[in-house]
Design an enzyme around this catalytic site. Structure first.
Site, PDB file in Angstrom:
ATOM      1  N   CYS A   1     -11.182   2.507  -0.926  1.00  0.00           N
ATOM      2  CA  CYS A   1      -9.826   3.160  -0.649  1.00  0.00           C
ATOM      3  C   CYS A   1      -9.761   2.136   0.584  1.00  0.00           C
ATOM      4  CB  CYS A   1      -9.856   4.518  -0.338  1.00  0.00           C
ATOM      5  SG  CYS A   1      -8.288   4.975   0.556  1.00  0.00           S
TER       6      CYS A   1
ATOM      7  N   ASP B   1       0.745  -1.280   0.033  1.00  0.00           N
ATOM      8  CA  ASP B   1      -0.030  -0.109  -0.041  1.00  0.00           C
ATOM      9  C   ASP B   1       0.865   1.270   0.086  1.00  0.00           C
ATOM     10  OD1 ASP B   1      -2.512   1.328   0.257  1.00  0.00           O
ATOM     11  OD2 ASP B   1      -1.865   1.915   2.210  1.00  0.00           O
ATOM     12  N   SER B   2       0.291   2.280  -0.376  1.00  0.00           N
ATOM     13  CA  SER B   2       1.185   3.585  -0.256  1.00  0.00           C
ATOM     14  C   SER B   2       1.399   3.842   1.156  1.00  0.00           C
ATOM     15  CB  SER B   2       0.150   4.725  -0.855  1.00  0.00           C
ATOM     16  OG  SER B   2      -1.182   4.930   0.029  1.00  0.00           O
TER      17      SER B   2
ATOM     18  N   HIS C   1      -7.972   2.715   3.113  1.00  0.00           N
ATOM     19  CA  HIS C   1      -7.745   3.429   4.290  1.00  0.00           C
ATOM     20  C   HIS C   1      -9.233   3.806   5.109  1.00  0.00           C
ATOM     21  CE1 HIS C   1      -3.989   4.793   3.126  1.00  0.00           C
ATOM     22  NE2 HIS C   1      -3.629   5.603   4.343  1.00  0.00           N
TER      23      HIS C   1
ATOM     24  N   CYS D   1      -4.236  -1.368  -2.682  1.00  0.00           N
ATOM     25  CA  CYS D   1      -4.291   0.001  -2.646  1.00  0.00           C
ATOM     26  C   CYS D   1      -4.967   0.152  -3.979  1.00  0.00           C
ATOM     27  CB  CYS D   1      -2.816   0.514  -2.570  1.00  0.00           C
ATOM     28  SG  CYS D   1      -3.015   2.426  -3.263  1.00  0.00           S
TER      29      CYS D   1
ATOM     30  N   GLU E   1      -4.584   9.513   8.195  1.00  0.00           N
ATOM     31  CA  GLU E   1      -3.162   9.555   8.400  1.00  0.00           C
ATOM     32  C   GLU E   1      -2.610  10.298   9.415  1.00  0.00           C
ATOM     33  OE1 GLU E   1      -0.421   8.202   6.051  1.00  0.00           O
ATOM     34  OE2 GLU E   1      -1.643   6.744   5.206  1.00  0.00           O
TER      35      GLU E   1
END
Ligand code: DGL
Length: 271
Positions: free
Chosen positions: A190, A8-9, A192, A71, A156
């Site tokens: 996504c 993932d990023s 996240h 991702c 984040e």
């Protein structure tokens, strides 16, 4: 034989890795977060492709026979090029899989009205990958999309549970649902976004099913390994996970614990 790579990023892929490990605990895993260059969501096609390819090459250098791009942004912008252009050249015996197709293939099981709303990064939404992939499996489903560029930074920066996040969650959910009153399924496109689940439930009308991808991707991987015993034979069966980050391990460990649910000790990945 080598571990299965999960990419993932940043931290989002941990929500997918968790479900993969639950589904397939017998394997060895390597997780890489490209935290030094995250977020990917607002970067150009070319940049996401170059970054993702470098990370995939890193997994290969670590002996991974199979890499999951956990991702959506990387799956939308880099997967096809890597599968069609790069793999035949750099590692024809290895495989890279994404998260969009497996999700698109089952989304029809959730909707009764055939109207699905999708929230994702700007990159994922602009790529049109979901409408295109869903149309292949479910031509009758109408897809509505909404880019939510603030959601990943909120997560984040550990602001996702704070009242400040309410505005951004409510704003985008409302904007998406206004497009069609019959949307009955909300896909979190996504990795996240599952961290926003509590707020999403708060601002999404009761009758709408909220779908996150972890379990879907995990089941699809189990199915893939079942259908490809030659690839399963290359995946090391020695339970364990090693976490890598391209940025500071100290930062990664403190934030990753939120996504992972328990303590994580990462290693710095140098390319
Ligand atoms: N978690 C990534 C995804 O699923 C996006 C995060 C980012 O913008 O880097 O799209």
């Amino acid at each position: 034989m080598g571990p299965i790579g999960v990419f993932d990023s940043g931290y989002g892929g941990l929500t997918v890795l968790k479900e993969i490990v639950r589904e397939l605990p017998q394997y060895s895993y390597l997780y890489l977060g490209d935290n030094a260059r995250a977020p990917y969501g607002s970067r150009s096609f070319e940049t996401v492709y170059q970054y993702t390819l470098q990370c995939v090459e890193w997994f290969f250098s670590q002996g991974c026979p199979l890499v999951i791009l956990a991702c959506n942004t990387a799956s939308a912008k880099a997967l096809r090029n890597i599968q069609q252009k790069d793999l035949p050249r750099i590692a024809p015996e290895k495989r890279v899989l994404g998260v969009i197709r497996p999700t698109a293939e089952v989304i029809g099981q959730y909707t009764h009205t055939n109207k699905v709303g999708i929230v994702g990064t700007s990159g994922t939404v602009q790529s049109q990958s979901y409408p295109l992939e869903i149309a292949k499996s479910y031509p009758k489903i109408q897809v509505y999309q909404e880019a939510c560029p603030m959601w990943v930074p909120l997560i984040e920066n550990n602001e996702y549970n704070n009242p400040g996040a309410d505005y951004f969650v409510q704003h985008h959910i409302q904007h998406l649902l206004e497009q069609d009153k019959e949307i009955d399924t909300l896909l979190l496109a996504c990795t996240h976004y599952p961290l926003l689940m509590e707020k999403l439930k708060q601002f999404t009308p009761k009758g709408i099913t909220i779908v996150s991808q972890g379990e879907i991707v995990a089941k699809s991987l189990a199915d893939y390994l079942h259908r490809h015993p030659e690839m399963a034979a290359n995946c090391l069966q020695d339970p364990g996970i090693r976490f890598y980050t391209t940025d500071s391990t100290k930062d990664f460990d403190s934030k990753a614990a939120i996504f992972w649910g328990s303590n994580v000790q990462s290693i710095h990945a140098a390319f």
